[in-house]
Design a protein around this motif. Structure first.
Motif, PDB file in Angstrom:
ATOM      1  N   THR A   9      34.979  51.148  -9.567  1.00  0.00           N
ATOM      2  CA  THR A   9      36.227  51.499 -10.259  1.00  0.00           C
ATOM      3  C   THR A   9      37.456  51.209  -9.408  1.00  0.00           C
ATOM      4  OG1 THR A   9      35.252  53.178 -11.712  1.00  0.00           O
ATOM      5  CG2 THR A   9      37.563  53.465 -11.133  1.00  0.00           C
TER       6      THR A   9
ATOM      7  N   VAL B 299      44.035  54.478 -14.110  1.00  0.00           N
ATOM      8  CA  VAL B 299      42.956  54.102 -15.020  1.00  0.00           C
ATOM      9  C   VAL B 299      43.398  54.272 -16.468  1.00  0.00           C
ATOM     10  CG1 VAL B 299      40.624  54.666 -15.807  1.00  0.00           C
ATOM     11  CG2 VAL B 299      41.154  54.645 -13.357  1.00  0.00           C
TER      12      VAL B 299
ATOM     13  N   TYR C 286      41.138  49.012 -10.437  1.00  0.00           N
ATOM     14  CA  TYR C 286      42.396  49.694 -10.730  1.00  0.00           C
ATOM     15  C   TYR C 286      43.109  50.035  -9.421  1.00  0.00           C
ATOM     16  CZ  TYR C 286      40.333  50.270 -15.358  1.00  0.00           C
ATOM     17  OH  TYR C 286      39.760  50.027 -16.583  1.00  0.00           O
TER      18      TYR C 286
ATOM     19  N   ARG D 252      38.028  51.432 -19.221  1.00  0.00           N
ATOM     20  CA  ARG D 252      38.771  52.641 -18.826  1.00  0.00           C
ATOM     21  C   ARG D 252      37.886  53.874 -18.935  1.00  0.00           C
ATOM     22  NH1 ARG D 252      44.350  51.583 -18.563  1.00  0.00           N
ATOM     23  NH2 ARG D 252      45.058  49.813 -19.814  1.00  0.00           N
TER      24      ARG D 252
END
Length: 398
Positions: free
Chosen positions: A187, A238, A191, A130
């Motif tokens: 990323t 996230v 997510y 995260r």
């Protein structure tokens, strides 16, 4: 004044320019890392997320909120987005693609640490995955903001922003142009992050190029969403929602949006004098007129009774958005709450500083001193460890 924030506390006053972060938006030259990935010049046309003039800005933005909330509920992770590289392939330097991806994330962390120190410290409490994802989003927002507010802003044209948006589409489809892009590209495969808030932020940069007045709060609200509210929508997937939360996903997203709006309204109120010197007025024109004020009063920079009365109303509205934001921060994943609480509490104190300056935001810059920052951090941590349902009851009871 775009003032992009990733729920970030007072960015440090750093004289060093962000030239090293400035994206190259001409003919792109890919980095060594990106040369090993599968790139293509494919482009998707821009389609506005909030384009339905008859409705209010709030209604139009809420459609975007509902879409983002639905993505989180479904936890969709489209496979076609994935970066196209082989984990085991080594380059001539002996580094694998995964080594280079880790380096890309580390670079993003370094930028966050330099320009948002307090927020960066808070991210260290998050899980490594995260934390790295938040850094990647922060850097993209920072670079986007620098296009219109950075050292090369005078050279930025609408076509340059169009190229930046096409580049955004590429990185969402797994074709990044450089290391910073690659971190964000990775990323968004992990997510349920949607491209629309990112596109909307670019639209906010377009507004900064062509618009220096806002006729009413409805127009200003949309601008604040574009340049700051979008960041909350990018970040919630996230940061995650606590398993103990009983709030709806829409409620958490609305709170994230409200925090972005509150932060941007605070920026606007803090920077009235600075913006005026650039020929910009971000205060609603109709409300200025109702208060017996005009742009000329702002350019003169004199604190009058009318100005003080007007500012009290503007500050009250910003605080209402902070109040709305507080209802959702406690619903985030426990490891993600502290940096957000720290940002909210510290940024909110800028409004107190404007009041303490006698509403002189023409010649005095409102800021939160180091001592107050340090005192706020344990308060933020205390709120961060309270269970969602208990904190919500406390806030409602206030």
């Amino acid at each position: 004044m775009s003032g992009v924030l990733l729920w970030v506390v007072n960015p440090i006053e750093n004289a060093t320019s962000l030239l090293s972060l400035m994206p190259r938006i001409g003919s792109p030259k890919r980095s060594k890392f990106c040369s090993r990935l599968s790139f293509s010049p494919g482009i998707l046309a821009y389609s506005g997320a909030v384009a339905h003039p008859p409705r209010s800005s709030e209604e139009r933005v809420y459609e975007v909120v509902l879409k983002q909330a639905a993505l989180v509920r479904e936890q969709r992770r489209p496979k076609e987005k994935a970066l196209d590289f082989d984990e085991g392939v080594e380059g001539s330097d002996g580094m694998t693609n995964w080594d280079l991806l880790n380096e890309a994330y580390d670079r993003c962390g370094e930028v966050c640490a330099e320009y948002a120190k307090t927020f960066y410290l808070g991210t260290l409490l998050m899980t490594p995955e995260r934390r790295r994802a938040v850094w990647a989003i922060y850097v993209w927002c920072r670079r986007t903001d620098e296009l219109v507010d950075g050292p090369n802003a005078s050279y930025i044209t609408p076509k340059a922003l169009d190229r930046w948006e096409k580049r955004l589409t590429d990185l969402f489809e797994g074709r990044p142009y450089d290391m910073y892009d690659a971190a964000l590209s990775d990323t968004v495969t992990k997510y349920p992050v949607d491209i629309q808030p990112f596109k909307d932020m670019v639209e906010g940069m377009r507004l900064d190029l062509r618009k220096s007045r806002y006729q009413n709060f409805d127009e200003l609200y949309l601008y604040c969403y574009y340049v700051a509210g979008t960041v909350g929508l990018m970040s919630v997937p996230v940061m995650g929602i606590s398993p103990e939360s009983k709030a709806s996903t829409e409620t958490v997203y609305n709170a994230a949006l409200a925090l972005g709006i509150a932060n941007q309204l605070t920026n606007i109120l803090r920077d009235v004098g600075e913006d005026a010197r650039r020929g910009r007025v971000y205060l609603p024109q109709d409300e200025l007129a109702q208060a017996g004020l005009s742009d000329d009063d702002i350019f003169r920079g004199k604190v009058t009774d009318k100005w003080q009365s007007f500012m009290k109303g503007q500050i009250k509205r910003a605080r209402m958005f902070f109040d709305e934001a507080e209802k959702g921060v406690g619903e985030l994943n426990s490891a993600s709450r502290w940096p957000v609480w720290a940002s909210l509490l510290l940024y909110r104190q800028i409004l107190d500083a404007i009041e303490a300056n006698g509403y002189d935001n023409f010649t005095k810059r409102a800021y939160v001193g180091k001592a107050k920052k340090l005192l706020s951090l344990p308060v933020a941590y205390g709120r961060a460890i309270i269970r969602p349902s208990k904190l919500t009851k406390q806030l409602v009871a206030r």
